[in-house]
Design an enzyme around this catalytic site. Structure first.
Site, mmCIF file in Angstrom:
data_model
loop_
_atom_site.group_PDB
_atom_site.id
_atom_site.type_symbol
_atom_site.label_atom_id
_atom_site.label_comp_id
_atom_site.label_asym_id
_atom_site.label_seq_id
_atom_site.Cartn_x
_atom_site.Cartn_y
_atom_site.Cartn_z
ATOM 1 N N ASN A 81 0.861 -1.188 0.000
ATOM 2 C CA ASN A 81 0.000 0.000 0.000
ATOM 3 C C ASN A 81 0.899 1.239 0.000
ATOM 4 O O ASN A 81 1.536 1.538 0.999
ATOM 5 C CB ASN A 81 -0.881 -0.062 1.264
ATOM 6 N N LYS A 94 0.053 4.282 -0.113
ATOM 7 C CA LYS A 94 -0.567 5.432 0.562
ATOM 8 C C LYS A 94 -0.380 6.698 -0.287
ATOM 9 O O LYS A 94 -0.367 6.615 -1.512
ATOM 10 C CB LYS A 94 -0.008 5.596 1.975
ATOM 11 N N HIS A 146 -9.291 0.948 5.466
ATOM 12 C CA HIS A 146 -7.983 1.154 6.090
ATOM 13 C C HIS A 146 -8.142 2.069 7.304
ATOM 14 O O HIS A 146 -8.955 3.001 7.285
ATOM 15 C CB HIS A 146 -7.000 1.769 5.087
ATOM 16 N N GLU A 160 -6.439 4.432 8.345
ATOM 17 C CA GLU A 160 -6.213 5.856 8.080
ATOM 18 C C GLU A 160 -7.463 6.517 7.528
ATOM 19 O O GLU A 160 -7.586 7.744 7.559
ATOM 20 C CB GLU A 160 -5.005 6.016 7.140
ATOM 21 N N GLU A 168 -4.871 -5.367 10.798
ATOM 22 C CA GLU A 168 -3.823 -4.372 11.014
ATOM 23 C C GLU A 168 -4.082 -3.636 12.328
ATOM 24 O O GLU A 168 -4.915 -2.724 12.372
ATOM 25 C CB GLU A 168 -3.829 -3.342 9.875
ATOM 26 N N GLY A 177 3.017 1.883 10.773
ATOM 27 C CA GLY A 177 3.989 2.970 10.635
ATOM 28 C C GLY A 177 4.753 3.302 11.906
ATOM 29 O O GLY A 177 5.395 4.344 11.983
ATOM 30 N N SER A 180 3.866 -2.470 10.203
ATOM 31 C CA SER A 180 5.319 -2.530 10.396
ATOM 32 C C SER A 180 5.948 -3.845 9.927
ATOM 33 O O SER A 180 6.875 -4.359 10.562
ATOM 34 C CB SER A 180 5.676 -2.235 11.857
HETATM 35 P P1 PGA Z 1 3.210 0.073 7.572
HETATM 36 O O1 PGA Z 1 1.692 0.278 7.051
HETATM 37 O O2 PGA Z 1 3.731 -1.182 6.919
HETATM 38 O O3 PGA Z 1 3.933 1.310 7.114
HETATM 39 O O4 PGA Z 1 3.143 -0.072 9.051
HETATM 40 C C1 PGA Z 1 0.848 -0.814 6.901
HETATM 41 C C2 PGA Z 1 -0.483 -0.386 6.322
HETATM 42 O O5 PGA Z 1 -0.972 0.713 6.662
HETATM 43 O O6 PGA Z 1 -1.083 -1.111 5.520
#
Ligand code: PGA
Length: 250
Positions: free
Chosen positions: A11, A13, A96, A98, A166, A172, A210
């Site tokens: 992803n 983003k 997601h 976010e 997740e 992140g 992560s």
């Molecule tokens: P990350 O994000 O690997 O940067 O922790 C994962 C995600 O949001 O799908």
């Protein structure tokens, strides 16, 4: 046909102007003429069509990061599932964190998006996961139950939808749950899916949060982990490829 395991999705983003996005896609395309497993990238909508064209002769899957629940209409700034498909996407992420937490999307809205994505023939990646506060309060399974009940549509099948677990606090941050916790959550998810769907035992379950080349092999070796959804580490071709191969992909 079920997707070949492991399933490794990246992803991107809100990262990637045209030059960088095409360079990254090109670098992955070079290694992906044929793939033994499933590798997918989810670039920003602005570059999706160009990226899809760039990797068209390869086995790489391309997807969108979100879609609206309506096919078209007066929804300024939104993108529909048929539009993503038209641009070359074969998959789409919905729910997601976010968007759930950052943009206030409800379980019900995410459910309608997932239904729209399935109806458009896009492989749907439904994200779920608890916040740090919920995790610390021991409410992980209560939250996941609410999200599964509220945002996973009855029309889902193992062919059309996969789940990405997740934990919000792992996204992140460089922190992940312990391997035992990941195993426990995925086993719990598998039982829930198998109890609800005729083909719930086959529905793919990804872990996200992560994931890096350094921890991917151990995570993907867990019994109910069918793959990973990768954010930051998917922006580096070499690192993303190492994640894919460390799960057994070639
Ligand atoms: P990350 O994000 O690997 O940067 O922790 C994962 C995600 O949001 O799908």
């Amino acid at each position: 046909m079920p997707l070949a395991r492991p399933i490794v999705f990246g992803n991107w983003k809100m990262h990637g102007l045209r030059a960088d996005a095409l360079a990254l896609a090109g670098s992955l395309a070079q290694r992906s003429a044929r793939l033994s497993a499933t590798l997918g990238i989810f670039p920003p909508a602005t570059v999706l069509a160009e990226v899809a064209r760039r990797v068209a002769d390869t086995a790489l899957m391309v997807g969108g990061q979100d879609c609206h629940d309506k096919p078209e209409g007066p929804y300024t700034g939104c993108i529909s599932a048929p539009m993503l498909k038209d641009a070359g996407a074969r998959a789409v992420i919905v729910g997601h964190s976010e968007r759930r937490h950052g943009l206030g999307e409800s379980d019900d809205f995410v459910c309608r998006k997932a239904r729209a994505a399935i109806e458009s023939g896009l492989l749907t990646v439904l994200c779920i996961g608890e916040t740090e506060e919920e995790w610390l309060a021991g409410r992980r399974f209560e939250v996941l139950t609410r999200q599964l009940d509220g945002s996973l549509p009855d029309s889902a099948t193992a062919e059309t939808l996969l789940i990405a677990y997740e934990p919000v606090w792992a996204i992140g941050t460089g922190r992940t749950p312990s391997i035992e916790d990941i195993r426990e959550t995925h086993a719990w998810l598998r039982r829930r899916l198998a109890a609800r769907f005729a083909d719930g035992a086959q529905m793919a379950l990804l872990y996200g949060g992560s994931v890096k080349a350094a921890n991917a092999a151990e995570i993907m070796a867990q019994p109910e982990v069918d793959g990973v959804l990768v954010g930051g580490a998917s922006l580096h071709a070499e690192e993303f490829w190492r994640i894919y191969t460390s799960g057994g992909g070639a």
